[in-house]
Write a protein that holds these residues in place. Structure first.
Motif, short mmCIF file in Angstrom:
data_model
loop_
_atom_site.label_atom_id
_atom_site.label_comp_id
_atom_site.label_asym_id
_atom_site.label_seq_id
_atom_site.Cartn_x
_atom_site.Cartn_y
_atom_site.Cartn_z
N MET A 144 0.81 -1.22 0.00
CA MET A 144 0.00 0.00 0.00
C MET A 144 0.84 1.27 0.00
SD MET A 144 -2.92 -1.51 2.55
CE MET A 144 -3.82 0.01 2.83
N THR A 145 2.09 1.18 0.44
CA THR A 145 2.99 2.34 0.38
C THR A 145 3.17 2.80 -1.07
OG1 THR A 145 4.16 1.72 2.39
CG2 THR A 145 5.35 3.14 0.89
N PHE A 146 3.01 1.86 -2.01
CA PHE A 146 3.12 2.22 -3.42
C PHE A 146 1.76 2.13 -4.11
CE2 PHE A 146 7.19 0.95 -1.83
CZ PHE A 146 7.98 2.03 -2.23
N ASN A 147 0.74 2.05 -3.29
CA ASN A 147 -0.65 1.94 -3.76
C ASN A 147 -0.76 1.02 -4.99
OD1 ASN A 147 -3.34 2.31 -3.55
ND2 ASN A 147 -3.35 4.50 -4.01
N ALA A 148 -0.19 -0.15 -4.87
CA ALA A 148 -0.16 -1.09 -6.00
C ALA A 148 -1.57 -1.58 -6.36
CB ALA A 148 0.73 -2.27 -5.66
N GLN A 149 -1.74 -1.83 -7.65
CA GLN A 149 -2.97 -2.47 -8.12
C GLN A 149 -2.76 -3.98 -8.26
OE1 GLN A 149 -1.81 0.37 -9.71
NE2 GLN A 149 -3.53 1.70 -10.23
N PRO A 318 10.17 9.01 -3.26
CA PRO A 318 9.19 10.05 -3.58
C PRO A 318 7.78 9.49 -3.79
CG PRO A 318 11.17 10.33 -4.90
CD PRO A 318 11.33 9.04 -4.17
N VAL A 319 7.68 8.32 -4.39
CA VAL A 319 6.36 7.70 -4.58
C VAL A 319 5.76 7.39 -3.22
CG1 VAL A 319 5.11 5.79 -5.65
CG2 VAL A 319 7.19 6.65 -6.73
N ALA A 320 6.58 6.79 -2.34
CA ALA A 320 6.12 6.43 -1.01
C ALA A 320 5.75 7.68 -0.21
CB ALA A 320 7.22 5.65 -0.29
N GLN A 321 6.56 8.73 -0.34
CA GLN A 321 6.29 9.96 0.41
C GLN A 321 4.98 10.60 -0.02
OE1 GLN A 321 10.06 11.78 -0.41
NE2 GLN A 321 10.94 11.18 1.56
#
Ligand code: TRP
Ligand code: SF4
Length: 335
Positions: A144-149, A318-321
């Motif tokens: 979820m930190t990378f909001n993966a699909q 940066p994606v995670a942030q």
């Protein structure tokens, strides 16, 4: 159209074996083309059971990544990093742990199996810890930190992923946002490779062939493989389907023509098991020659591997942030 985010990880178990290659890495290499891939080494997850055995942790992590790079995981295409270098994962883990009911993790069948093994004493030094109970929550944070699909996993991980979907949905409901995707599993359709002794392939069972093994070691291990036990002489009529290890490996590593030739000769009693294994070792060694050559290059340049990991971390953070900013806003942690 923008690519979907895909997250997948491996625990830092050290040098990987042919089962990892066929079951996971080969698939990851293909997925790099289609998705925005985040591949990471789950060193925190390794600590859930090995918190007191960290002597080889550093080299284990590097060995995993070295194997990935040799196999064609491409840092230009995928983002490669170490879990513990992304503090946002830990941050999200805390918040997710607040919204996750105890009984969701307690009924996770994969975790139950791990706990059962621990309690039965099969794994002596492992204790049931708060951290291990949180295994599926930490895995949810990874994803979820990378909001993966999309999350490619083996069937044994499906239960964990189900919890991830539940947590994502619950978070969105509680904080009345549409922030998190409910990530879908992507199952790999590969036959499971057994160890040379016919048991589950694994490092701790000493029955695995490593990607990094040299040709001689590979041949030696293949020669030890069990075969159709009813067969003593070359002229005995064989049953390839009962030859679980050798014939299964042929099916995975040899072309169709070779497989049907082996099958026919074995059934007719025209093929000796020793010769059969020698040929198999040659096929495996040929298939892995380019990978092993590349592996030696990366193994001799650990600085390069570390640089790739640092770049991966800098691409991932940066994606995670950005996700964490939205999460903190939704929870109203941010002022
Ligand atoms: N639990 C996984 C395994 O043992 C490894 C893992 C950790 C993972 N976090 C993940 C896999 C997130 C996919 C997504 O194989
Ligand atoms: Fe197995 Fe090959 Fe021996 Fe047949 S000849 S039993 S396939 S090792």
């Amino acid at each position: 159209m923008t690519k979907q985010n895909l997250v997948s990880g491996m625990r830092s178990t050290g040098k990987l074996h042919l089962g990892h290659y066929k079951g996971v890495i080969e698939n990851w290499v293909k997925l790099q083309e289609e998705y925005n891939c985040f591949y990471f080494v789950a060193d925190w997850h390794a600590l859930t059971t090995k918190f007191d055995k960290t002597e080889t942790l550093r080299e284990d992590k590097l060995n995993v990544v070295t194997d990935w790079l040799a196999c064609g995981i491409d840092p230009e295409k995928a983002t490669i990093y170490i879990q513990s270098e992304i503090p946002e994962i830990a941050q999200l883990h805390i918040l997710l742990s607040m919204v996750t009911p105890n009984n969701w993790v307690e009924r996770d069948p994969t975790l139950k199996d791990m706990i059962k093994m621990i309690k039965s004493g099969e794994d002596n030094n492992v204790q049931m810890s708060y951290g291990l109970l949180g295994y599926p929550v930490l895995m949810s944070a990874d994803i979820m930190t990378f909001n993966a699909q999309v999350v490619p996993v083996g069937v044994d991980q499906l239960a964990h992923l189900e919890i991830t979907r539940d947590i994502a949905r619950r978070f969105n409901n509680i904080y009345n946002v549409e922030l998190f995707n409910e990530p879908l599993p992507k199952l790999t359709q590969v036959p499971l490779l057994k160890g040379v002794d016919g048991q589950k392939m694994g490092k701790s069972f000493h029955n695995d062939i490593k990607i990094s093994d040299d040709e001689e070691t590979t041949a030696k291990k293949v020669m030890q493989a069990i075969t159709d036990r009813s067969r003593l002489r070359k002229t005995d009529l064989g049953h390839p389907d009962k030859c679980e290890v050798v014939f299964d490996y042929y099916k995975v590593f040899a072309d169709e023509q070779t497989v049907s030739c082996v099958c026919e000769e074995c059934q007719k009693g025209e093929r000796g098991c020793a010769d059969c294994k020698r040929q198999l070792a040659k096929i495996i060694n040929e298939a892995f020659a380019p990978i092993r050559e590349k592996r030696i290059y990366y193994a001799e340049n650990p600085k390069l591997v570390k640089e790739i990991l640092a770049n991966g971390r800098d691409k991932a953070r940066p994606v995670a942030q950005s996700v964490l900013q939205q999460v903190n806003d939704a929870v109203r942690i941010s002022l």
